[in-house]
Enzyme design. Structure first.
Site, PDB file in Angstrom:
ATOM      1  N   ALA A  66       0.841  -1.193   0.000  1.00 41.97           N
ATOM      2  CA  ALA A  66       0.000   0.000   0.000  1.00 41.97           C
ATOM      3  C   ALA A  66       0.879   1.246   0.000  1.00 41.97           C
ATOM      4  O   ALA A  66       2.065   1.203   0.314  1.00 41.97           O
ATOM      5  CB  ALA A  66      -0.904  -0.006   1.232  1.00 41.97           C
ATOM      6  N   GLY A 109      -0.424  -5.246   0.483  1.00 44.32           N
ATOM      7  CA  GLY A 109      -1.605  -5.160  -0.357  1.00 44.32           C
ATOM      8  C   GLY A 109      -1.400  -5.787  -1.721  1.00 44.32           C
ATOM      9  O   GLY A 109      -2.347  -6.287  -2.334  1.00 44.32           O
ATOM     10  N   GLU A 112      -2.100  -9.350  -1.257  1.00 42.85           N
ATOM     11  CA  GLU A 112      -3.545  -9.518  -1.041  1.00 42.85           C
ATOM     12  C   GLU A 112      -4.319  -9.410  -2.351  1.00 42.85           C
ATOM     13  O   GLU A 112      -5.251 -10.185  -2.593  1.00 42.85           O
ATOM     14  CB  GLU A 112      -4.028  -8.470  -0.036  1.00 42.85           C
ATOM     15  CG  GLU A 112      -3.517  -8.746   1.373  1.00 42.85           C
ATOM     16  CD  GLU A 112      -3.847  -7.633   2.348  1.00 42.85           C
ATOM     17  OE1 GLU A 112      -4.426  -7.918   3.400  1.00 42.85           O
ATOM     18  OE2 GLU A 112      -3.507  -6.458   2.055  1.00 42.85           O
ATOM     19  N   GLU A 132       3.159  -6.117   7.015  1.00 44.33           N
ATOM     20  CA  GLU A 132       2.467  -5.072   7.772  1.00 44.33           C
ATOM     21  C   GLU A 132       2.884  -5.012   9.235  1.00 44.33           C
ATOM     22  O   GLU A 132       2.833  -3.942   9.857  1.00 44.33           O
ATOM     23  CB  GLU A 132       0.941  -5.269   7.676  1.00 44.33           C
ATOM     24  CG  GLU A 132       0.332  -4.975   6.325  1.00 44.33           C
ATOM     25  CD  GLU A 132       0.326  -6.160   5.391  1.00 44.33           C
ATOM     26  OE1 GLU A 132      -0.322  -6.085   4.335  1.00 44.33           O
ATOM     27  OE2 GLU A 132       0.987  -7.189   5.700  1.00 44.33           O
TER      28      GLU A 132
END
Length: 258
Positions: A66, A109, A112, A132
């Site tokens: 992200a 992300g 993901e 994360e």
């Protein structure tokens, strides 16, 4: 439609391609980029000429995570009200199969989003992980759930709690990806796979994708009931009749996708 952070094209018959296009930021996932991806997915999903979708980044990074600069200024109340990046992480309403073509980093992300796709073709250079924990947070786009389903509880714990990275070959060994190929051909291999999917009856593909995904959400009994409903439903389609006629007549089927 013109996009700022992605590039879309149709590289082969029946295939829609979405390319993340923030190379200087290793395709970091900002909210505007994710919204553009969602718009492009919905556009290809509604396009009758497209039977499968490929999502990719570039050779260095599928997506390295992200956009931390964006997230660093987000408060709890902002996240609670607006959802932030999490709100844009839902591909579940896309009915056509999505294939991730992954090279280089697929972290946070990025990992993901790859796992949201229905299949993953990985370059030998691909690296998967959920770092994360190093930021004092946890995955927020399905990482704790999809990764556990894919590789099991013990390994998911290690990846998420210690920032262990999986190489492409490890990802293949643990069932996270479909295949690993040379960096020079990973995108072409994903497009070939998408073409193969797109060559089938699209109504049958849609029902099959839905049934497989339900296996993660329902009990075995409920999943079997859902499958039987889909099986019976397809007997009301023109493609079912064409497929069986073609088999009996020993010829390729001519799908009408209805």
């Amino acid at each position: 439609m013109t996009y700022e952070y992605i590039i879309t094209e149709k590289p082969a018959e029946g295939v829609g391609l979405i390319r993340l296009n923030r190379p200087k930021a290793l395709n970091a996932l900002s909210t505007p980029l994710l919204h553009e991806v969602g718009d492009a997915l919905r556009a290809f999903d509604a396009d009758d000429s497209v039977g499968a979708i490929v999502l990719t980044g570039d050779d260095r990074a599928f997506a390295a995570g992200a956009d931390i600069k964006e997230m660093s200024g987000t408060s709890f109340s902002d996240m609670l009200v607006n959802g932030g990046l999490i709100e844009a992480f839902d591909f579940s309403k896309i009915t056509k199969p999505i294939i991730a073509a992954v090279s280089g980093f697929a972290l946070g992300g990025g990992c993901e989003i790859a796992m949201m796709c229905d299949m993953i073709v990985a370059s030998e250079t691909a690296v998967f992980g959920q770092p994360e924990i190093n930021l004092g947070i946890i995955p927020g786009g399905g990482g704790t759930q999809r990764l556990t389903h894919a590789v099991g509880k013990a390994l998911a714990m290690e990846i998420i709690l210690t920032d262990r990275r999986l190489s492409a070959q490890e990802a293949l060994h643990y069932g996270l990806v479909n295949r690993v190929v040379a960096p020079e051909v990973y995108l072409q291999e994903a497009i070939k796979l998408a073409q193969k999917v797109a060559s089938k009856s699209r109504v049958a593909v849609r029902i099959a994708k839905e049934a497989i995904n339900k296996a993660y959400e329902l009990s075995l009994r409920e999943g079997l009931e859902h499958e039987v409903r889909g099986f019976k439903l397809l007997f009301g389609t023109e493609d079912r009749q064409e497929g069986m006629n073609a088999f009996v007549e020993k010829r390729p089927p001519q799908w009408k996708h209805r």
